[in-house]
Write an enzyme that holds these catalytic residues in place. Structure first.
Site, PDB file in Angstrom:
ATOM      1  CG  ASP A 108      -1.856   1.162   1.258  1.00 29.87           C
ATOM      2  OD1 ASP A 108      -2.978   1.008   0.737  1.00 29.87           O
ATOM      3  OD2 ASP A 108      -1.477   2.247   1.766  1.00 29.87           O
ATOM      4  CE1 TYR A 120       0.854   7.911   2.304  1.00 29.98           C
ATOM      5  CE2 TYR A 120       1.313   5.631   1.796  1.00 29.98           C
ATOM      6  CZ  TYR A 120       0.495   6.579   2.355  1.00 29.98           C
ATOM      7  OH  TYR A 120      -0.677   6.192   2.969  1.00 29.98           O
ATOM      8  CE  LYS A 161      -3.621   4.706   0.389  1.00 30.23           C
ATOM      9  NZ  LYS A 161      -2.218   4.581   0.829  1.00 30.23           N
ATOM     10  CG  HIS A 170      -4.558   9.721   0.060  1.00 31.64           C
ATOM     11  ND1 HIS A 170      -3.211   9.643  -0.221  1.00 31.64           N
ATOM     12  CD2 HIS A 170      -4.671   9.315   1.341  1.00 31.64           C
ATOM     13  CE1 HIS A 170      -2.564   9.198   0.840  1.00 31.64           C
ATOM     14  NE2 HIS A 170      -3.424   9.007   1.802  1.00 31.64           N
TER      15      HIS A 170
END
Ligand code: NAD
Length: 279
Positions: free
Chosen positions: A46, A51, A76, A109
């Site tokens: 994930d 990120y 996402k 998200h």
């Protein structure tokens, strides 16, 4: 190697019920950490564009030699790319960084309701699925009013809703809505992000002693028995091994009920941002 059971989503695709989440895994350490997770037996990763570590995930996948069909990869759409045709550009950038032709699951998200683009973003994810760039689509951090609105507008029910969920914050209203609409719950922060003394509560300590397991394993087992999909994060090998080793024991009804009772029910157990406040 641990065999991880899969769950079936409302679109017929399957998802391993336990994976590895890479929020806050530094980009420079991501290839190593994901490679290690894949070697240990994790097959579900994930990540998210925000990120900043999709490239590291992609390099680890490419070097692993694992057949694409044996992997489940989620990424996402970030909040600032919900408008216009931005979601199409964003998924192509993510796929490029991941080195993949398609992901298994693409999520909105956050609803970011102040921007009021989340219905549009959901419509774009439906197109992205139709274009074959993702197998399944879902949402994250969506509360009941957000869920009701996207389903009313499109008739398309998300495959999953990825929400903050751990013993002190169980979001039962969102879980009940999701269960009744056949939406799988993915629990982010399954260990409460280490932000409160979850492992020291008698409910968790007693079960750990009874099963000769660690407190983290008890909490992860609780999630699995509740039907939650989880992907605990660690960059330490011994914890990656500990967190996947949660299939050889079962909590009994009383142990589950004792952990269920850890939610103060007034919302004070939340450790992350409220979905209405992140825009
Ligand atoms: P988590 O509950 O998995 O906590 C991670 C922390 O717990 C680690 O930093 C480590 O300190 C500790 N930990 C991990 N394994 C342990 C063990 N066996 N024993 C003791 N401590 C241990 O929180 P998380 O990383 O925020 O959540 C997991 C994943 O969920 C993320 O990596 C990410 O993929 C996803 N996530 C999504 C959202 C979202 O908005 N959709 C938000 C946060 C996280």
């Amino acid at each position: 190697m641990t065999l991880i059971p899969s769950l079936t989503l409302n679109d017929g695709h399957t998802i391993p019920e336990l994976g590895y989440g890479v929020f806050k895994v530094p980009p420079a350490d991501t290839e190593r950490a994901v490679s290690q997770a894949l070697e240990i037996g994790y097959r579900h990763i994930d990540t998210a564009s925000i990120y900043g570590n999709e490239e590291g995930v992609g390099v680890a996948i490419a070097k692993s030699g694992i057949a694409r069909g044996d992997l489940f990869i989620t990424t996402k759409l970030w909040n600032d790319r919900q408008a216009g045709d931005e979601p199409h550009a964003a998924i192509r950038e993510s796929l490029d960084k991941l080195g993949l032709d398609l992901v298994d699951l693409y999520l909105v998200h956050w609803p970011a309701p102040a921007n009021d683009n989340y219905v549009h973003a959901w419509e774009k994810l439906i197109e992205i699925r139709e274009a074959g760039l993702t197998r399944s689509i879902g949402v994250s951090n969506h509360l009941v009013p957000h869920l009701e609105r996207i389903v009313a507008a499109t008739g398309v029910v998300p495959a999953v809703n990825q929400i903050e969920l751990h013993p002190a914050y169980q979001q039962r209203d969102v879980v009940d809505w999701s269960t009744s609409h056949n939406v799988r719950i993915e629990a982010w922060g399954p260990l409460g992000q280490g932000k409160y003394d979850l492992f020291g509560t008698p409910a968790v300590e007693d079960a750990a002693a009874a099963h000769e397991r660690t407190p983290a394993q008890i909490v992860l087992r609780w999630h699995l028995q509740k039907g939650n999909i989880i992907f605990p994060k660690s960059v330490q090998e011994h914890r990656l091994r500990e967190n996947i080793d949660v299939f050889g024991f079962t909590l009994d009804e009383d142990e589950i009920a004792a952990i269920d009772a850890l939610d103060p029910l007034d919302g004070s157990g939340r450790v992350g941002t409220h979905p209405n406040d992140l825009n």
